[in-house]
Design a protein around this motif. Structure first.
Motif, PDB file in Angstrom:
ATOM      1  N   ILE A   1       0.810  -1.497   0.146  1.00  0.00           N
ATOM      2  CA  ILE A   1       0.008   0.177  -0.237  1.00  0.00           C
ATOM      3  C   ILE A   1       0.886   1.672   0.142  1.00  0.00           C
ATOM      4  CG2 ILE A   1      -1.103   2.289   1.146  1.00  0.00           C
ATOM      5  CD1 ILE A   1      -2.467  -1.686   2.578  1.00  0.00           C
ATOM      6  N   LYS A   2       1.778   1.102   0.907  1.00  0.00           N
ATOM      7  CA  LYS A   2       2.987   2.248   1.111  1.00  0.00           C
ATOM      8  C   LYS A   2       3.401   2.965  -0.124  1.00  0.00           C
ATOM      9  CE  LYS A   2       4.587   3.744   4.647  1.00  0.00           C
ATOM     10  NZ  LYS A   2       6.043   4.156   5.716  1.00  0.00           N
ATOM     11  N   GLU A   3       4.047   1.319  -0.909  1.00  0.00           N
ATOM     12  CA  GLU A   3       4.626   1.703  -2.405  1.00  0.00           C
ATOM     13  C   GLU A   3       3.416   2.069  -3.305  1.00  0.00           C
ATOM     14  OE1 GLU A   3       7.515   1.792  -3.273  1.00  0.00           O
ATOM     15  OE2 GLU A   3       7.855   0.988  -0.899  1.00  0.00           O
ATOM     16  N   PHE A   4       2.272   1.651  -3.239  1.00  0.00           N
ATOM     17  CA  PHE A   4       1.275   2.141  -4.394  1.00  0.00           C
ATOM     18  C   PHE A   4       0.838   3.706  -4.260  1.00  0.00           C
ATOM     19  CE2 PHE A   4      -1.099  -2.042  -4.923  1.00  0.00           C
ATOM     20  CZ  PHE A   4      -0.408  -2.282  -5.850  1.00  0.00           C
ATOM     21  N   VAL A   5       1.180   4.633  -2.674  1.00  0.00           N
ATOM     22  CA  VAL A   5       0.581   5.464  -2.532  1.00  0.00           C
ATOM     23  C   VAL A   5       2.487   6.632  -2.207  1.00  0.00           C
ATOM     24  CG1 VAL A   5       0.314   6.901  -0.922  1.00  0.00           C
ATOM     25  CG2 VAL A   5      -0.717   4.942  -0.591  1.00  0.00           C
ATOM     26  N   LYS A   6       3.113   5.973  -3.149  1.00  0.00           N
ATOM     27  CA  LYS A   6       4.270   6.599  -2.918  1.00  0.00           C
ATOM     28  C   LYS A   6       4.613   7.103  -4.017  1.00  0.00           C
ATOM     29  CE  LYS A   6       7.936   5.211   0.413  1.00  0.00           C
ATOM     30  NZ  LYS A   6       8.973   3.533   0.506  1.00  0.00           N
ATOM     31  N   VAL A   7       3.797   6.193  -4.898  1.00  0.00           N
ATOM     32  CA  VAL A   7       3.855   6.572  -6.967  1.00  0.00           C
ATOM     33  C   VAL A   7       3.084   8.317  -6.972  1.00  0.00           C
ATOM     34  CG1 VAL A   7       3.038   5.881  -9.136  1.00  0.00           C
ATOM     35  CG2 VAL A   7       3.783   3.927  -7.605  1.00  0.00           C
ATOM     36  N   CYS A   8       2.275   8.117  -6.284  1.00  0.00           N
ATOM     37  CA  CYS A   8       2.051   9.424  -6.042  1.00  0.00           C
ATOM     38  C   CYS A   8       3.075  10.875  -5.881  1.00  0.00           C
ATOM     39  CB  CYS A   8       1.058   9.720  -5.337  1.00  0.00           C
ATOM     40  SG  CYS A   8      -0.326   8.674  -5.226  1.00  0.00           S
ATOM     41  N   ASN A   9       3.697  10.238  -5.449  1.00  0.00           N
ATOM     42  CA  ASN A   9       5.085  11.217  -5.154  1.00  0.00           C
ATOM     43  C   ASN A   9       4.341  13.161  -4.755  1.00  0.00           C
ATOM     44  OD1 ASN A   9       7.454  12.868  -5.213  1.00  0.00           O
ATOM     45  ND2 ASN A   9       7.221  13.435  -6.807  1.00  0.00           N
ATOM     46  N   HIS A  10       3.466  11.963  -3.474  1.00  0.00           N
ATOM     47  CA  HIS A  10       2.820  13.690  -3.002  1.00  0.00           C
ATOM     48  C   HIS A  10       2.606  13.248  -1.218  1.00  0.00           C
ATOM     49  CE1 HIS A  10      -0.898  15.113  -1.067  1.00  0.00           C
ATOM     50  NE2 HIS A  10      -0.460  16.668  -1.749  1.00  0.00           N
TER      51      HIS A  10
ATOM     52  N   LEU B   1      -6.633   7.498  -2.424  1.00  0.00           N
ATOM     53  CA  LEU B   1      -6.896   5.778  -2.112  1.00  0.00           C
ATOM     54  C   LEU B   1      -7.497   5.438  -3.563  1.00  0.00           C
ATOM     55  CD1 LEU B   1      -6.621   5.776   1.358  1.00  0.00           C
ATOM     56  CD2 LEU B   1      -4.525   5.547   0.087  1.00  0.00           C
ATOM     57  N   TYR B   2      -8.536   5.266  -4.390  1.00  0.00           N
ATOM     58  CA  TYR B   2      -9.450   5.268  -4.995  1.00  0.00           C
ATOM     59  C   TYR B   2      -9.301   4.862  -5.823  1.00  0.00           C
ATOM     60  CZ  TYR B   2     -14.233   4.603  -2.688  1.00  0.00           C
ATOM     61  OH  TYR B   2     -15.628   3.827  -1.306  1.00  0.00           O
ATOM     62  N   SER B   3      -8.599   6.132  -6.387  1.00  0.00           N
ATOM     63  CA  SER B   3      -8.061   6.595  -7.286  1.00  0.00           C
ATOM     64  C   SER B   3      -6.361   5.669  -7.981  1.00  0.00           C
ATOM     65  CB  SER B   3      -7.031   8.197  -7.655  1.00  0.00           C
ATOM     66  OG  SER B   3      -8.814   8.626  -7.872  1.00  0.00           O
ATOM     67  N   ARG B   4      -5.369   5.007  -7.073  1.00  0.00           N
ATOM     68  CA  ARG B   4      -4.435   4.588  -6.829  1.00  0.00           C
ATOM     69  C   ARG B   4      -4.764   2.671  -7.019  1.00  0.00           C
ATOM     70  NH1 ARG B   4      -1.353   4.510  -8.972  1.00  0.00           N
ATOM     71  NH2 ARG B   4       0.300   2.914  -7.808  1.00  0.00           N
ATOM     72  N   ALA B   5      -6.195   2.223  -6.087  1.00  0.00           N
ATOM     73  CA  ALA B   5      -5.717   1.093  -5.928  1.00  0.00           C
ATOM     74  C   ALA B   5      -6.291   1.147  -7.364  1.00  0.00           C
ATOM     75  CB  ALA B   5      -7.506   1.124  -5.407  1.00  0.00           C
ATOM     76  N   PHE B   6      -7.401   1.843  -7.760  1.00  0.00           N
ATOM     77  CA  PHE B   6      -8.237   1.537  -9.631  1.00  0.00           C
ATOM     78  C   PHE B   6      -7.384   1.495 -10.625  1.00  0.00           C
ATOM     79  CE2 PHE B   6     -11.975   2.648  -7.289  1.00  0.00           C
ATOM     80  CZ  PHE B   6     -12.833   0.751  -7.912  1.00  0.00           C
ATOM     81  N   THR B   7      -6.079   2.308 -10.754  1.00  0.00           N
ATOM     82  CA  THR B   7      -5.000   2.135 -11.267  1.00  0.00           C
ATOM     83  C   THR B   7      -3.859   0.671 -11.546  1.00  0.00           C
ATOM     84  OG1 THR B   7      -4.925   4.840 -11.274  1.00  0.00           O
ATOM     85  CG2 THR B   7      -2.702   3.379 -11.785  1.00  0.00           C
TER      86      THR B   7
ATOM     87  N   GLU C   1       1.855  11.043   4.695  1.00  0.00           N
ATOM     88  CA  GLU C   1       1.327  11.233   5.980  1.00  0.00           C
ATOM     89  C   GLU C   1       0.022  10.734   6.509  1.00  0.00           C
ATOM     90  OE1 GLU C   1       1.949  14.870   6.229  1.00  0.00           O
ATOM     91  OE2 GLU C   1       4.134  15.654   5.501  1.00  0.00           O
ATOM     92  N   LEU C   2      -0.741  11.050   5.656  1.00  0.00           N
ATOM     93  CA  LEU C   2      -2.421  10.881   5.533  1.00  0.00           C
ATOM     94  C   LEU C   2      -2.303   9.428   6.266  1.00  0.00           C
ATOM     95  CD1 LEU C   2      -3.923  13.256   3.840  1.00  0.00           C
ATOM     96  CD2 LEU C   2      -4.224  13.207   5.798  1.00  0.00           C
ATOM     97  N   LEU C   3      -1.680   8.654   5.034  1.00  0.00           N
ATOM     98  CA  LEU C   3      -1.586   7.155   5.204  1.00  0.00           C
ATOM     99  C   LEU C   3      -1.068   7.072   6.872  1.00  0.00           C
ATOM    100  CD1 LEU C   3      -1.829   4.445   3.510  1.00  0.00           C
ATOM    101  CD2 LEU C   3       0.464   5.161   2.595  1.00  0.00           C
ATOM    102  N   ASP C   4       0.195   7.377   6.964  1.00  0.00           N
ATOM    103  CA  ASP C   4       0.363   7.000   8.624  1.00  0.00           C
ATOM    104  C   ASP C   4      -0.484   7.372   9.266  1.00  0.00           C
ATOM    105  OD1 ASP C   4       2.693   5.802   7.243  1.00  0.00           O
ATOM    106  OD2 ASP C   4       3.693   8.119   7.614  1.00  0.00           O
TER     107      ASP C   4
END
Length: 181
Positions: A11-20, A100-106, A25-28
């Motif tokens: 999950i963290k790797e998927f969110v890191k791709v956003c480069n945001h 989170l929805y957008s990254r999951a669907f990507t 921080e919100l994920l934590d």
């Protein structure tokens, strides 16, 4: 369970791709639950790169739905911790849910078409179930069938889809596992 740590790392790797940075921080800040859907997927499909990705996708979708649900319900806590909308604001909670929805669907779009359809369809049902829940709170509901339909869509549909998608991934009877889910 080491496998669940793999899911959290994915999950963290998927969110890191956003480069945001704020998204990380919100994920934590998200309160982690029992990860029931991931446990189910891993039990059915076993532990592999694809099953861990599927788990991460489903957990991100579930988390996004809870972020939105906390705004709708004006909840200050989630699993005994302050909710994101309480820590920040409703806009941040909704937008992070959308991320989170957008990254999951990507990521889901890169998986087997039947798995992608199964999970995507469940998210539609989940959203309809949430809307039904909102509508049911406006008036006293005396219909047991309407209540069952709402909780099936809002909660059970994603569990059912998780089991079915795991069965597809493992080459098992998807209908039997969907029913189990």
């Amino acid at each position: 369970m080491e496998e669940l740590e793999q899911v959290k790392n994915q999950i963290k790797e998927f969110v890191k791709v956003c480069n945001h940075q704020k998204s990380l921080e919100l994920l934590d800040k998200l309160a982690t639950g029992k990860m029931l859907r991931s446990k189910l997927i891993l039990k059915i499909a076993g532990v592999s790169e694809e099953s861990v990705k599927l788990c991460a996708i489903v957990e991100m979708i579930h988390a996004a739905s809870l972020l939105h649900d906390d705004v709708i319900d004006e909840a200050d806590t989630r699993r005994g911790k302050p909710s994101v909308n309480a820590l920040y604001d409703n806009k941040t909670s909704i937008m992070f849910g959308d991320i989170l929805y957008s990254r999951a669907f990507t990521e889901l779009s890169q998986m087997d078409k039947r798995i992608a359809y199964t999970i995507s369809n469940a998210v539609t049902l989940l959203s309809i179930g949430e809307m039904m829940d909102v509508d049911l709170t406006e008036n006293f509901n005396t219909s047991y069938d309407l209540y069952l339909d709402m909780i099936y869509k809002k909660t059970a549909s994603l569990i059912e889809a998780s089991a079915k998608a795991a069965a597809i991934l493992a080459g098992l009877d998807e209908n039997k596992y969907a029913l189990y889910g």
